[in-house]
Each structure stands twice: as C-alpha cells, then as structure tokens.
Design an enzyme around this catalytic site. Sequence first.
Site, PDB file in Angstrom:
ATOM      1  N   ILE A  14      30.993  -7.005 -26.558  1.00 41.05           N
ATOM      2  CA  ILE A  14      29.991  -7.587 -27.457  1.00 41.05           C
ATOM      3  C   ILE A  14      28.603  -7.049 -27.103  1.00 41.05           C
ATOM      4  O   ILE A  14      27.796  -6.752 -27.983  1.00 41.05           O
ATOM      5  CB  ILE A  14      30.022  -9.134 -27.354  1.00 41.05           C
ATOM      6  CG1 ILE A  14      31.318  -9.690 -27.969  1.00 41.05           C
ATOM      7  CG2 ILE A  14      28.807  -9.752 -28.051  1.00 41.05           C
ATOM      8  CD1 ILE A  14      31.480 -11.203 -27.815  1.00 41.05           C
ATOM      9  N   ARG A  39      31.806   3.676 -17.433  1.00 40.19           N
ATOM     10  CA  ARG A  39      31.658   3.232 -18.831  1.00 40.19           C
ATOM     11  C   ARG A  39      30.176   3.235 -19.243  1.00 40.19           C
ATOM     12  O   ARG A  39      29.820   3.624 -20.352  1.00 40.19           O
ATOM     13  CB  ARG A  39      32.264   1.825 -18.983  1.00 40.19           C
ATOM     14  CG  ARG A  39      32.131   1.208 -20.341  1.00 40.19           C
ATOM     15  CD  ARG A  39      32.885   1.993 -21.442  1.00 40.19           C
ATOM     16  NE  ARG A  39      32.210   1.820 -22.729  1.00 40.19           N
ATOM     17  CZ  ARG A  39      31.887   2.788 -23.563  1.00 40.19           C
ATOM     18  NH1 ARG A  39      32.182   4.042 -23.305  1.00 40.19           N
ATOM     19  NH2 ARG A  39      31.276   2.534 -24.686  1.00 40.19           N
ATOM     20  N   ASN A  82      23.944 -11.794 -22.174  1.00 38.54           N
ATOM     21  CA  ASN A  82      25.304 -11.619 -22.681  1.00 38.54           C
ATOM     22  C   ASN A  82      26.333 -11.469 -21.564  1.00 38.54           C
ATOM     23  O   ASN A  82      27.515 -11.764 -21.761  1.00 38.54           O
ATOM     24  CB  ASN A  82      25.328 -10.373 -23.589  1.00 38.54           C
ATOM     25  CG  ASN A  82      26.715  -9.863 -23.846  1.00 38.54           C
ATOM     26  OD1 ASN A  82      27.448 -10.423 -24.658  1.00 38.54           O
ATOM     27  ND2 ASN A  82      27.104  -8.810 -23.143  1.00 38.54           N
ATOM     28  N   GLY A  84      28.977 -11.771 -18.873  1.00 48.33           N
ATOM     29  CA  GLY A  84      29.852 -12.899 -18.545  1.00 48.33           C
ATOM     30  C   GLY A  84      31.217 -12.407 -18.093  1.00 48.33           C
ATOM     31  O   GLY A  84      31.642 -11.308 -18.433  1.00 48.33           O
ATOM     32  N   ILE A  85      31.861 -13.253 -17.298  1.00 42.23           N
ATOM     33  CA  ILE A  85      33.202 -12.927 -16.793  1.00 42.23           C
ATOM     34  C   ILE A  85      34.120 -14.129 -17.004  1.00 42.23           C
ATOM     35  O   ILE A  85      33.644 -15.242 -17.222  1.00 42.23           O
ATOM     36  CB  ILE A  85      33.171 -12.589 -15.283  1.00 42.23           C
ATOM     37  CG1 ILE A  85      32.612 -13.769 -14.451  1.00 42.23           C
ATOM     38  CG2 ILE A  85      32.360 -11.327 -15.020  1.00 42.23           C
ATOM     39  CD1 ILE A  85      32.880 -13.655 -12.964  1.00 42.23           C
ATOM     40  N   ASP A  88      40.240 -17.142 -15.379  1.00 40.56           N
ATOM     41  CA  ASP A  88      41.008 -18.247 -15.950  1.00 40.56           C
ATOM     42  C   ASP A  88      42.139 -18.715 -15.032  1.00 40.56           C
ATOM     43  O   ASP A  88      42.885 -17.911 -14.480  1.00 40.56           O
ATOM     44  CB  ASP A  88      41.628 -17.827 -17.294  1.00 40.56           C
ATOM     45  CG  ASP A  88      40.601 -17.571 -18.391  1.00 40.56           C
ATOM     46  OD1 ASP A  88      39.404 -17.797 -18.158  1.00 40.56           O
ATOM     47  OD2 ASP A  88      41.008 -17.140 -19.489  1.00 40.56           O
ATOM     48  N   TYR A 147      34.636 -21.550 -16.843  1.00 35.94           N
ATOM     49  CA  TYR A 147      33.985 -20.844 -17.960  1.00 35.94           C
ATOM     50  C   TYR A 147      33.411 -21.840 -18.974  1.00 35.94           C
ATOM     51  O   TYR A 147      32.286 -21.679 -19.452  1.00 35.94           O
ATOM     52  CB  TYR A 147      35.025 -19.931 -18.608  1.00 35.94           C
ATOM     53  CG  TYR A 147      34.527 -19.002 -19.686  1.00 35.94           C
ATOM     54  CD1 TYR A 147      34.060 -17.727 -19.358  1.00 35.94           C
ATOM     55  CD2 TYR A 147      34.565 -19.367 -21.029  1.00 35.94           C
ATOM     56  CE1 TYR A 147      33.628 -16.854 -20.356  1.00 35.94           C
ATOM     57  CE2 TYR A 147      34.147 -18.503 -22.017  1.00 35.94           C
ATOM     58  CZ  TYR A 147      33.678 -17.246 -21.679  1.00 35.94           C
ATOM     59  OH  TYR A 147      33.261 -16.380 -22.674  1.00 35.94           O
ATOM     60  N   TYR A 179      36.820 -16.109 -30.680  1.00 36.79           N
ATOM     61  CA  TYR A 179      37.635 -15.070 -30.031  1.00 36.79           C
ATOM     62  C   TYR A 179      37.371 -13.728 -30.719  1.00 36.79           C
ATOM     63  O   TYR A 179      37.656 -13.551 -31.900  1.00 36.79           O
ATOM     64  CB  TYR A 179      39.120 -15.450 -30.064  1.00 36.79           C
ATOM     65  CG  TYR A 179      39.448 -16.483 -28.998  1.00 36.79           C
ATOM     66  CD1 TYR A 179      39.021 -17.795 -29.125  1.00 36.79           C
ATOM     67  CD2 TYR A 179      40.133 -16.125 -27.840  1.00 36.79           C
ATOM     68  CE1 TYR A 179      39.275 -18.734 -28.135  1.00 36.79           C
ATOM     69  CE2 TYR A 179      40.400 -17.049 -26.844  1.00 36.79           C
ATOM     70  CZ  TYR A 179      39.964 -18.354 -26.999  1.00 36.79           C
ATOM     71  OH  TYR A 179      40.212 -19.273 -26.006  1.00 36.79           O
TER      72      TYR A 179
HETATM   73  N1  CAA Z   1      47.167 -26.684 -24.250  1.00 41.58           N
HETATM   74  C1  CAA Z   1      48.136 -27.376 -23.636  1.00 41.58           C
HETATM   75  N2  CAA Z   1      48.999 -26.839 -22.749  1.00 41.58           N
HETATM   76  C2  CAA Z   1      48.864 -25.541 -22.486  1.00 41.58           C
HETATM   77  C3  CAA Z   1      47.883 -24.747 -23.099  1.00 41.58           C
HETATM   78  C4  CAA Z   1      47.040 -25.372 -24.024  1.00 41.58           C
HETATM   79  N3  CAA Z   1      46.068 -24.694 -24.679  1.00 41.58           N
HETATM   80  N4  CAA Z   1      48.005 -23.488 -22.633  1.00 41.58           N
HETATM   81  C5  CAA Z   1      49.025 -23.484 -21.757  1.00 41.58           C
HETATM   82  N5  CAA Z   1      49.547 -24.728 -21.675  1.00 41.58           N
HETATM   83  C6  CAA Z   1      50.679 -25.169 -20.858  1.00 41.58           C
HETATM   84  C7  CAA Z   1      51.872 -24.284 -21.065  1.00 41.58           C
HETATM   85  O1  CAA Z   1      52.580 -24.671 -22.221  1.00 41.58           O
HETATM   86  C8  CAA Z   1      52.647 -24.510 -19.785  1.00 41.58           C
HETATM   87  O2  CAA Z   1      53.303 -25.735 -19.882  1.00 41.58           O
HETATM   88  P1  CAA Z   1      54.790 -25.896 -19.281  1.00 41.58           P
HETATM   89  O3  CAA Z   1      54.647 -25.543 -17.825  1.00 41.58           O
HETATM   90  O4  CAA Z   1      55.093 -27.337 -19.538  1.00 41.58           O
HETATM   91  O5  CAA Z   1      55.628 -24.915 -20.051  1.00 41.58           O
HETATM   92  C9  CAA Z   1      51.554 -24.686 -18.747  1.00 41.58           C
HETATM   93  O6  CAA Z   1      50.368 -25.014 -19.490  1.00 41.58           O
HETATM   94  C10 CAA Z   1      51.297 -23.440 -17.965  1.00 41.58           C
HETATM   95  O7  CAA Z   1      50.958 -22.369 -18.875  1.00 41.58           O
HETATM   96  P2  CAA Z   1      51.063 -20.874 -18.434  1.00 41.58           P
HETATM   97  O8  CAA Z   1      52.496 -20.484 -18.235  1.00 41.58           O
HETATM   98  O9  CAA Z   1      50.253 -20.021 -19.367  1.00 41.58           O
HETATM   99  O10 CAA Z   1      50.389 -20.983 -16.976  1.00 41.58           O
HETATM  100  P3  CAA Z   1      49.644 -19.960 -16.134  1.00 41.58           P
HETATM  101  O11 CAA Z   1      49.210 -20.680 -14.915  1.00 41.58           O
HETATM  102  O12 CAA Z   1      50.406 -18.679 -16.009  1.00 41.58           O
HETATM  103  O13 CAA Z   1      48.337 -19.581 -17.006  1.00 41.58           O
HETATM  104  C11 CAA Z   1      46.301 -19.906 -18.120  1.00 41.58           C
HETATM  105  C12 CAA Z   1      47.445 -20.588 -17.394  1.00 41.58           C
HETATM  106  C13 CAA Z   1      45.585 -18.960 -17.144  1.00 41.58           C
HETATM  107  C14 CAA Z   1      45.353 -20.998 -18.549  1.00 41.58           C
HETATM  108  C15 CAA Z   1      46.832 -19.102 -19.308  1.00 41.58           C
HETATM  109  O14 CAA Z   1      47.533 -19.967 -20.170  1.00 41.58           O
HETATM  110  C16 CAA Z   1      45.723 -18.448 -20.091  1.00 41.58           C
HETATM  111  O15 CAA Z   1      45.235 -17.386 -19.748  1.00 41.58           O
HETATM  112  N6  CAA Z   1      45.282 -19.105 -21.196  1.00 41.58           N
HETATM  113  C17 CAA Z   1      44.213 -18.573 -22.037  1.00 41.58           C
HETATM  114  C18 CAA Z   1      42.908 -19.127 -21.647  1.00 41.58           C
HETATM  115  C19 CAA Z   1      41.889 -18.628 -22.640  1.00 41.58           C
HETATM  116  O16 CAA Z   1      41.919 -18.895 -23.822  1.00 41.58           O
HETATM  117  N7  CAA Z   1      40.894 -17.875 -22.155  1.00 41.58           N
HETATM  118  C20 CAA Z   1      39.913 -17.330 -23.015  1.00 41.58           C
HETATM  119  C21 CAA Z   1      39.509 -15.990 -22.501  1.00 41.58           C
HETATM  120  S1  CAA Z   1      38.465 -15.118 -23.659  1.00 41.58           S
HETATM  121  C22 CAA Z   1      37.028 -15.921 -23.552  1.00 41.58           C
HETATM  122  O17 CAA Z   1      36.809 -16.782 -22.755  1.00 41.58           O
HETATM  123  C23 CAA Z   1      35.977 -15.480 -24.513  1.00 41.58           C
HETATM  124  C24 CAA Z   1      35.444 -16.625 -25.291  1.00 41.58           C
HETATM  125  O18 CAA Z   1      34.318 -17.045 -25.022  1.00 41.58           O
HETATM  126  C25 CAA Z   1      36.225 -17.154 -26.399  1.00 41.58           C
END
Ligand code: CAA
Length: 240
Positions: A14, A39, A82, A84-85, A88, A147, A179
């Site tokens: 971004i 980069r 802007n 940011g890291i 998660d 975050y 996103y």
């Molecule tokens: N709501 C409810 N439950 C959730 C969930 C959600 N949104 N996401 C995951 N879970 C649950 C899963 O269903 C799972 O449940 P069970 O064990 O009962 O099956 C449990 O949580 C564990 O999930 P994972 O297998 O994914 O666990 P993990 O430890 O490997 O990873 C995590 C967890 C790191 C949070 C991973 O799910 C992840 O990376 N999620 C995305 C987080 C995200 O959206 N980050 C945004 C990055 S981009 C950004 O930040 C830019 C911006 O400004 C928008």
Amino acid sequence: MGRVAIVTGGSRGIGQAISTALQAKDVTVVANFGGNAERAAAFTRETGIPAYQWDVGDHQACLDGVARVTAEVGPVDILVNNAGITRDATLNKMSWDMWDEVIRINLGGCFNMAKAVFQGMRDRGWGRIVNIGSINGQGGQYGQVNYAAAKSGIHGFTKALAQEGAKFGVTVNALAPGYIDTDMVAAVPEAVLEKIVARIPVGRLGRAEEIARGVAFLCSDEGGFITGSTLSINGGQHMY
Ligand code: CAA
C-alpha cells in the site's frame, strides 16, 4: 516549490501505491523503509523516489531520519504513517515479543514520526498527517490482539492529534483499509483468506491504488476541513 511528503513503509504494498499517487500530484515524495533494501532500491529505480532506511519503532532513528530528509529534500509537509507489520497468533500462542514488536512499530511508529514533523508543520501553518489504521482496528480480528490493539490505538491517536493540529492548519486523519491485495494479506493462510473474502460484499480484495487515492485526497489542499476523521475503504466488509 511543491510539498514534501514522507511515506513510511513507502516502497512496498500500500505504501508504494501511496508514494506514487502523491508523486502524481506533484508532491516531492520520500519513501521510508524498514528492512527490504533490495526492494527499496528497485522501487527507487522504477519511480525516481528516494528511499531512506530507518526503523519507525525507534524514536531516535525517526528524529534523525526526518532531520536528514529535511536537510537533503526539504521540510516535511505531509506525513503518511503507513509502516506496519503483522505477527498473527491467538493470545494463547502469542509471545510478549510478538505483542511488543507490533505495538512498537505500528503504533509507536505513528508517535515517533509525528513527534519529528509536527512542530515544523505548526510553525509553517500547514500540514497533513494520514495514519493508516485498519478494518481490524475497528472490528477486531481473531488471531490479532496485538495488531487490532495497535490499529485501534492509531484511531484514537488520530482523533487526539487532530484536535491539537486544527488551529495550526495541520489536519490529522486515519484511513482504515480492509483486506487489500498485498504481501501482508497473501501471508494469511489460503483457507482462512477464502472465508474472509466471502464476507466482503464487493466480492474481492481491494487494490493498493484504491487506498492510495483516498490518502492523496486527504493530503490535498481541498481536504483542509477534514480532520479527525476515518475514511474506511473496505469493500463494505465493515460499516459503522
Ligand atoms: N473466528 C472464530 N474461530 C476461528 C477464526 C475466526 N475468525 N479463525 C480461526 N478460528 C478457529 C479455527 O476454526 C480453529 O478452531 P478448531 O481448533 O476448533 O478447529 C482454531 O481457531 C484455530 O485456527 P487455526 O487452525 O487457523 O489456528 P492457528 O493457530 O494455526 O492460526 C491464526 C491462527 C494465526 C489466527 C490464523 O487463523 C490466521 O492467520 N488467521 C488470519 C488472521 C488475519 O485475518 N490476519 C489479517 C492479516 S492482514 C492484515 O492485518 C491487514 C489488515 O489490516 C486487514
């Protein structure tokens, strides 16, 4: 002479789109970057925009970096926070270091950079600060207590500083992206991302340029009556 802008994290994602959008508006842009020198060099070759390296989470480095930019390019009129890291993980798996790094860079960086430029903007009677927040600072996100807290903090920081800048011609606004199709979002596990995209009413990830256009508007002279606001650009994923 045109305005001078610093875009932190301005050589990738971004930030890169913001740097080039401001450049297209005849702003003299400097991109700050944290780590990826290769980069940043490619970005400078492609755009002619100089890239300066410092860690926005390091207070003294920000003061020194802005002093260098001021001496070599000119006083800073526009700051886009802007950089940011993400680190998660669910709270159970999140270490204190993962918490601290995100707070230090994402939120601390806004303080450090604003400290470095705000007095000059006040003295010259014109300034624009745009802080990149996030949909996840507005609505929270599973796996992002660090975050979400930092980004939510950015929204409060913006409203407080806006009140301090208003009578000096300095506007302070936040832009909350949803996103967006960048490396940061590409790092989200595919199955998780699919579910997220399914919840975006527009039906797709956003593009960096769609954020950059909003930033350029907030930085313009025409934006002078907009301060303390949050512009949400998220394809309808979060509305309030
Ligand atoms: N709501 C409810 N439950 C959730 C969930 C959600 N949104 N996401 C995951 N879970 C649950 C899963 O269903 C799972 O449940 P069970 O064990 O009962 O099956 C449990 O949580 C564990 O999930 P994972 O297998 O994914 O666990 P993990 O430890 O490997 O990873 C995590 C967890 C790191 C949070 C991973 O799910 C992840 O990376 N999620 C995305 C987080 C995200 O959206 N980050 C945004 C990055 S981009 C950004 O930040 C830019 C911006 O400004 C928008």
